[in-house]
Structures are given as C-alpha cells and as structure tokens.
Design an enzyme around this catalytic site. Structure first.
Site, PDB file in Angstrom:
ATOM      1  N   SER A   8       0.853  -1.191   0.000  1.00  0.00           N
ATOM      2  CA  SER A   8       0.000   0.000   0.000  1.00  0.00           C
ATOM      3  C   SER A   8       0.885   1.236   0.000  1.00  0.00           C
ATOM      4  CB  SER A   8      -0.898   0.033   1.243  1.00  0.00           C
ATOM      5  OG  SER A   8      -1.552   1.275   1.369  1.00  0.00           O
ATOM      6  N   ASN A  10      -0.329   4.027   0.998  1.00  0.00           N
ATOM      7  CA  ASN A  10      -1.007   4.889   1.957  1.00  0.00           C
ATOM      8  C   ASN A  10      -0.100   5.127   3.164  1.00  0.00           C
ATOM      9  OD1 ASN A  10      -2.653   5.749   4.197  1.00  0.00           O
ATOM     10  ND2 ASN A  10      -4.457   5.154   3.029  1.00  0.00           N
ATOM     11  N   ASP A  74      -7.244  -6.792   2.327  1.00  0.00           N
ATOM     12  CA  ASP A  74      -8.440  -6.582   1.510  1.00  0.00           C
ATOM     13  C   ASP A  74      -9.609  -6.501   2.475  1.00  0.00           C
ATOM     14  OD1 ASP A  74      -9.426  -6.180  -1.145  1.00  0.00           O
ATOM     15  OD2 ASP A  74     -10.458  -8.095  -1.011  1.00  0.00           O
ATOM     16  N   GLY A 157     -15.992   5.522   2.502  1.00  0.00           N
ATOM     17  CA  GLY A 157     -16.709   4.305   2.111  1.00  0.00           C
ATOM     18  C   GLY A 157     -18.112   4.262   2.693  1.00  0.00           C
ATOM     19  N   TYR A 158     -18.425   3.145   3.330  1.00  0.00           N
ATOM     20  CA  TYR A 158     -19.762   2.934   3.885  1.00  0.00           C
ATOM     21  C   TYR A 158     -19.872   3.381   5.349  1.00  0.00           C
ATOM     22  CZ  TYR A 158     -20.126  -0.016  -0.277  1.00  0.00           C
ATOM     23  OH  TYR A 158     -20.126  -0.473  -1.567  1.00  0.00           O
ATOM     24  N   ASP A 159     -18.862   4.076   5.856  1.00  0.00           N
ATOM     25  CA  ASP A 159     -18.838   4.488   7.265  1.00  0.00           C
ATOM     26  C   ASP A 159     -20.090   5.238   7.708  1.00  0.00           C
ATOM     27  OD1 ASP A 159     -16.394   3.273   7.476  1.00  0.00           O
ATOM     28  OD2 ASP A 159     -15.247   5.097   7.881  1.00  0.00           O
ATOM     29  N   ARG A 185     -10.141  -3.931  10.780  1.00  0.00           N
ATOM     30  CA  ARG A 185      -8.701  -3.916  10.525  1.00  0.00           C
ATOM     31  C   ARG A 185      -7.905  -4.072  11.822  1.00  0.00           C
ATOM     32  NH1 ARG A 185      -4.932  -2.634   6.799  1.00  0.00           N
ATOM     33  NH2 ARG A 185      -3.070  -1.535   7.516  1.00  0.00           N
TER      34      ARG A 185
END
Length: 201
Positions: A8, A10, A74, A157-159, A185
C-alpha cells in the site's frame, strides 16, 4: 531485524502498522512498495478477501528481496440481507468508475424495504502475510447494522451507514481512536501481532 513491505502506498497505513508493531515490542521495520520500485499492477480476481489479499501480497513479493515478508489487506462490507454483498466488490459496487456516494446510494436503494431488525452487516478485513515458507492470513470483523440514511461526515466508504454494535454512533461519527479499537482492521492486526510474537521476531 525483520522487514515487512506493505502492499500500500497509503502513508497512514504504513505509520499505523509501524506504531502497532512498535507498541507490541516487535523488532520489525515497515516499508512501503516505493522502496522496492513501486506497487506492481495486481488484478484482484479473487472471490474472497483472503484470495485478493494474497494476490496483492504475492504481487509485491515478486519484486521484493528474498528474505523479507510482504503484507497486504483486503476489506469490505458484507450485508446479510444482500447475501453478503457488496463483499469483495465493496469499493466498486456501483461500477468500476464509481465513488463512495454512488456505492452508498446503491446499497440504500437495494435495502429500502428491509426493516431495521434485518439490516445486520459487518465490515471484514483480511491481512495476508507472505514470504519464504510463510503464507498466513488473519481475519477481523466488526459486526453492526446498516442504517437507512447517512449519519456523520467522517470516515470514508460505507462508514456513514454503518453503526457498530459497540456504539450508538456510526463509523463516520466516532473518533479515529475509538474506531481503531473496534474496527475490522484493528482486530485482524491483533491476530497478526499475536502470530509474529510466536515467531520470536
């Protein structure tokens, strides 16, 4: 000292992982893909989070040093009323060129007639660690309910739609510190750290 290359770019994820390993007293250096030429293009063709995280970790391993370990993750949301969808296609649920808003809109449309007590869901994360004679996966989940409208402005995202069972607030409303304690995570990372401690690294 062992080196783990994280699949990543990030910077936040790199820092988060290094901090967690340091706090656990592990002698591990975390490095990004830029240190070995950049993250190669990897097609996420797997049907599970485990498969896709392994694809990414092995993709980075192919260009990395022989003695190192390589880590990838993922993750996504699984909605029970949608038979586990979006799942592995959470990031592109509304199409290849979609954004968070489009994904949220699609989920809200598909769930519009589902009553609150049937809106159970979870965020799931799988970390894959590969290297010479090593291929391990570590899964973490955060159970919750999918709301019928967005609540909160934080996260991604879907938070804004996800309310974890441990809180009366959505992932888009709670602090990053609180989220880090209960997130999918974080729970996968705890399992990874436990495994690393057993290896005496």
């Amino acid at each position: 000292m062992k080196t783990i290359y994280l699949a990543s770019g990030n910077a936040h994820k790199l820092k988060e992982l290094q901090s967690a390993l340091d706090l656990a007293g592990l002698s591990v250096i975390v490095s990004g893909p830029d240190a070995i030429g950049g993250m190669p293009e990897v097609e996420e063709t797997g049907s599970t989070f485990e498969a896709n995280s392994l694809l990414k970790a092995n993709g980075l391993r192919e260009i990395g040093p022989a003695g190192a370990w390589f880590l990838a993750d993922d993750s996504g949301i699984e909605i029970d009323a949608l038979n586990g969808k979006p799942g592995v296609i959470s990031a592109r649920y509304a199409g290849e060129e979609c954004d968070d808003e489009a994904n949220n809109d699609k989920v809200l449309r598909e769930m519009i007639e589902v009553p609150h007590n049937q809106r159970s869901c979870r965020f799931r994360c799988v970390l894959a660690l590969v290297g010479h004679d090593v291929e391990e996966t570590f899964s973490g989940a955060c159970e919750g309910m999918l709301l019928s409208k967005r609540t909160g402005t934080g996260g991604f995202g879907y938070d804004p739609l996800f309310q974890p069972l441990e809180s009366q607030f959505t992932f888009a409303e709670i602090s990053l510190d609180e989220k880090a304690k209960i997130s999918h995570r974080a729970r996968a990372l705890i399992k990874l750290i436990s495994w690393l401690k057993q290896q005496d690294v």
